[in-house]
Design a protein around this motif. Structure first.
Motif, PDB file in Angstrom:
ATOM      1  N   TRP A   3       0.859  -1.172  -0.188  1.00 28.90           N
ATOM      2  CA  TRP A   3       0.071  -0.052  -0.057  1.00 28.90           C
ATOM      3  C   TRP A   3       0.906   1.214  -0.089  1.00 28.90           C
ATOM      4  O   TRP A   3       0.743   2.340  -0.715  1.00 28.90           O
ATOM      5  CB  TRP A   3      -0.927  -0.115   1.372  1.00 28.90           C
ATOM      6  CG  TRP A   3      -1.991   0.929   1.253  1.00 28.90           C
ATOM      7  CD1 TRP A   3      -2.323   2.203   0.624  1.00 28.90           C
ATOM      8  CD2 TRP A   3      -3.241   0.827   1.864  1.00 28.90           C
ATOM      9  NE1 TRP A   3      -3.340   2.615   0.865  1.00 28.90           N
ATOM     10  CE2 TRP A   3      -3.982   1.991   1.872  1.00 28.90           C
ATOM     11  CE3 TRP A   3      -3.704  -0.204   2.911  1.00 28.90           C
ATOM     12  CZ2 TRP A   3      -5.253   1.918   2.389  1.00 28.90           C
ATOM     13  CZ3 TRP A   3      -4.965  -0.107   3.492  1.00 28.90           C
ATOM     14  CH2 TRP A   3      -5.798   0.989   3.030  1.00 28.90           C
ATOM     15  N   THR A   4       1.935   1.279   0.800  1.00 30.11           N
ATOM     16  CA  THR A   4       2.786   2.417   0.915  1.00 30.11           C
ATOM     17  C   THR A   4       3.776   2.615  -0.130  1.00 30.11           C
ATOM     18  O   THR A   4       4.160   3.629  -0.583  1.00 30.11           O
ATOM     19  CB  THR A   4       3.415   2.514   2.377  1.00 30.11           C
ATOM     20  OG1 THR A   4       3.950   1.101   2.428  1.00 30.11           O
ATOM     21  CG2 THR A   4       2.265   2.613   3.199  1.00 30.11           C
ATOM     22  N   GLN A  20       3.335   1.376  -3.127  1.00 29.74           N
ATOM     23  CA  GLN A  20       2.478   1.527  -4.436  1.00 29.74           C
ATOM     24  C   GLN A  20       1.197   2.149  -4.238  1.00 29.74           C
ATOM     25  O   GLN A  20       0.237   1.243  -4.124  1.00 29.74           O
ATOM     26  CB  GLN A  20       2.356   0.492  -5.264  1.00 29.74           C
ATOM     27  CG  GLN A  20       3.835  -0.363  -5.721  1.00 29.74           C
ATOM     28  CD  GLN A  20       3.660  -1.763  -6.426  1.00 29.74           C
ATOM     29  OE1 GLN A  20       2.912  -2.626  -5.724  1.00 29.74           O
ATOM     30  NE2 GLN A  20       4.139  -1.802  -7.603  1.00 29.74           N
ATOM     31  N   PRO A  21       0.934   3.574  -3.888  1.00 28.37           N
ATOM     32  CA  PRO A  21      -0.166   4.017  -3.547  1.00 28.37           C
ATOM     33  C   PRO A  21      -1.106   3.820  -4.521  1.00 28.37           C
ATOM     34  O   PRO A  21      -1.319   3.856  -5.742  1.00 28.37           O
ATOM     35  CB  PRO A  21       0.264   5.604  -3.411  1.00 28.37           C
ATOM     36  CG  PRO A  21       1.674   5.712  -2.891  1.00 28.37           C
ATOM     37  CD  PRO A  21       2.247   4.435  -3.859  1.00 28.37           C
ATOM     38  N   VAL A  31      -9.296   4.018  -2.357  1.00 30.89           N
ATOM     39  CA  VAL A  31      -9.200   3.282  -1.174  1.00 30.89           C
ATOM     40  C   VAL A  31     -10.725   3.228  -0.806  1.00 30.89           C
ATOM     41  O   VAL A  31     -11.283   4.058  -0.817  1.00 30.89           O
ATOM     42  CB  VAL A  31      -8.427   3.768   0.113  1.00 30.89           C
ATOM     43  CG1 VAL A  31      -8.498   3.059   1.132  1.00 30.89           C
ATOM     44  CG2 VAL A  31      -7.001   4.048  -0.472  1.00 30.89           C
ATOM     45  N   ARG A  49       3.707   8.246   7.108  1.00 32.51           N
ATOM     46  CA  ARG A  49       3.661   7.891   5.657  1.00 32.51           C
ATOM     47  C   ARG A  49       2.416   7.353   5.375  1.00 32.51           C
ATOM     48  O   ARG A  49       1.801   7.778   4.263  1.00 32.51           O
ATOM     49  CB  ARG A  49       4.746   6.780   5.296  1.00 32.51           C
ATOM     50  CG  ARG A  49       4.569   6.285   3.799  1.00 32.51           C
ATOM     51  CD  ARG A  49       4.873   7.418   3.026  1.00 32.51           C
ATOM     52  NE  ARG A  49       4.920   6.735   1.647  1.00 32.51           N
ATOM     53  CZ  ARG A  49       4.791   7.692   0.602  1.00 32.51           C
ATOM     54  NH1 ARG A  49       4.382   9.005   0.495  1.00 32.51           N
ATOM     55  NH2 ARG A  49       4.861   6.988  -0.863  1.00 32.51           N
ATOM     56  N   PHE A  50       1.865   6.222   6.065  1.00 30.70           N
ATOM     57  CA  PHE A  50       0.455   5.551   5.699  1.00 30.70           C
ATOM     58  C   PHE A  50      -0.670   6.656   5.856  1.00 30.70           C
ATOM     59  O   PHE A  50      -1.433   6.805   4.815  1.00 30.70           O
ATOM     60  CB  PHE A  50       0.062   4.570   6.613  1.00 30.70           C
ATOM     61  CG  PHE A  50      -1.049   4.004   6.314  1.00 30.70           C
ATOM     62  CD1 PHE A  50      -1.421   3.311   5.216  1.00 30.70           C
ATOM     63  CD2 PHE A  50      -2.129   3.979   7.361  1.00 30.70           C
ATOM     64  CE1 PHE A  50      -2.725   2.790   5.046  1.00 30.70           C
ATOM     65  CE2 PHE A  50      -3.407   3.496   6.973  1.00 30.70           C
ATOM     66  CZ  PHE A  50      -3.614   2.859   5.928  1.00 30.70           C
ATOM     67  N   ILE A  75      -0.505   9.009   2.773  1.00 25.61           N
ATOM     68  CA  ILE A  75      -0.998   8.292   1.612  1.00 25.61           C
ATOM     69  C   ILE A  75      -2.497   8.292   1.468  1.00 25.61           C
ATOM     70  O   ILE A  75      -3.285   8.455   0.416  1.00 25.61           O
ATOM     71  CB  ILE A  75      -0.205   6.878   1.380  1.00 25.61           C
ATOM     72  CG1 ILE A  75       1.262   6.941   0.924  1.00 25.61           C
ATOM     73  CG2 ILE A  75      -1.281   6.177   0.284  1.00 25.61           C
ATOM     74  CD1 ILE A  75       1.701   5.740   1.092  1.00 25.61           C
ATOM     75  N   LEU A  76      -3.097   7.950   2.796  1.00 27.04           N
ATOM     76  CA  LEU A  76      -4.401   7.888   2.816  1.00 27.04           C
ATOM     77  C   LEU A  76      -5.306   9.070   2.555  1.00 27.04           C
ATOM     78  O   LEU A  76      -6.384   9.434   1.929  1.00 27.04           O
ATOM     79  CB  LEU A  76      -4.846   7.216   4.209  1.00 27.04           C
ATOM     80  CG  LEU A  76      -6.257   6.664   4.340  1.00 27.04           C
ATOM     81  CD1 LEU A  76      -6.716   5.568   3.537  1.00 27.04           C
ATOM     82  CD2 LEU A  76      -6.378   6.218   5.776  1.00 27.04           C
ATOM     83  N   SER A 126      -5.689  10.012  -0.995  1.00 25.96           N
ATOM     84  CA  SER A 126      -6.384   9.204  -1.786  1.00 25.96           C
ATOM     85  C   SER A 126      -7.867   9.407  -1.769  1.00 25.96           C
ATOM     86  O   SER A 126      -8.275   9.673  -0.603  1.00 25.96           O
ATOM     87  CB  SER A 126      -6.216   7.634  -1.597  1.00 25.96           C
ATOM     88  OG  SER A 126      -4.677   7.290  -1.653  1.00 25.96           O
TER      89      SER A 126
END
Length: 270
Positions: free
Chosen positions: A55-56, A58-59, A63, A86-87, A90-91, A94
């Motif tokens: 997931w982190t 390859q964003p 989601v 970082r997560f 990314i979230l 998205s």
């Protein structure tokens, strides 16, 4: 209220909070029997680590989150892996589709708002919310809760999306013999109702009934004798998929509300 389940025997298919549910039934005048249809629900650490790493690194383009508990577990693992910041980044970057108020609340406490949410707490509602978006060629991370979601996955793939599943939890079947006992009680009419608090409970039961060649007989028992009681729409969907149409379900997804609704249903027919 105290007597609404008088003379009624309720089989409890959920292993979690069974004592609490039994007290609720007994306080309403009924009899509760333990008939677990699923075993332990546990955090699948290795699968979750692998899912988070992908997931982190390859964003995704989208989601889709289906449970608040699952999202909490993912954040917990991200903390353990040292990639929580970082997560979250990314979230936040998205578009998010969320099913259920608990999922929305889990996002809210982290300062996140979904771009799409269901209109009724169900997978069908989530699909309706996503229909206006072009998902052709999109990479989607789909967070599940220990079991697959074939209908949602099939719809996403038919829309041209590529789906990566992340399942923080794993559901296990109950102890040997437990499903035999529950199925026998249903077919013999030894219980008046069966309370299901998750979709896997019914799926384990229906799978066992199918293996025994008794699925249709069980469905007919639910249609004409034993009442199927469901805690919410996701659980009810599992019942509907196997042909069970007569389902007692509360407006709000709470175990207490489930038994109150059962009491109302019975009182209206006495």
């Amino acid at each position: 209220m105290a007597e609404q389940l008088k003379g009624i025997t309720v089989a409890l298919a959920g292993p979690r909070k069974s004592e609490e549910m039994a007290r609720l039934v007994e306080n309403m005048g009924g009899t509760a029997v333990y008939r677990p249809a699923q075993g332990t629900v546990f955090l699948d650490d290795e699968a979750l680590r692998q899912g988070l790493t992908a997931w982190t690194s390859q964003p995704p383009d989208w989601v889709i989150l289906t449970t608040g508990m699952g999202l909490d577990a993912i954040f917990g693992m991200a903390e353990n892996m040292g990639i929580a910041s970082r997560f979250l980044e990314i979230l936040a970057g998205s578009p998010i589709a969320a099913r259920g108020y608990k999922t929305v609340n889990a996002l809210k406490k982290r300062g996140l708002v979904p771009a799409v949410r269901d209109d009724d707490g169900s997978t069908s509602g989530l699909i309706r919310g996503l229909q206006e978006f072009d998902l052709q060629g999109k990479e989607i991370v789909l967070q599940l809760h220990g079991e697959s979601a074939p209908r949602l996955t099939a719809w996403l793939e038919a829309s041209g999306a590529r789906v990566r599943e992340v399942q923080p939890y794993r559901h296990t079947p109950p102890e040997p013999g437990a499903l035999d006992l529950l199925l026998a009680d249903i077919l013999a009419g030894k219980v008046d109702a069966v309370a299901f608090t998750s979709a896997p409970q019914f799926r384990f039961l229906s799978g066992h009934a199918r293996e025994q060649g008794k699925l249709e007989e069980m469905v007919q028992a639910f249609e004409h004798g034993v009442l199927a009681v469901s805690v919410g729409k996701i659980t009810s969907q599992a019942l509907l998929e196997e042909g069970v149409q007569r389902i007692v379900m509360p407006e709000h997804e709470r175990m207490g509300s489930m038994f109150v609704e059962l009491g109302r249903y019975l009182a209206a027919r006495r």
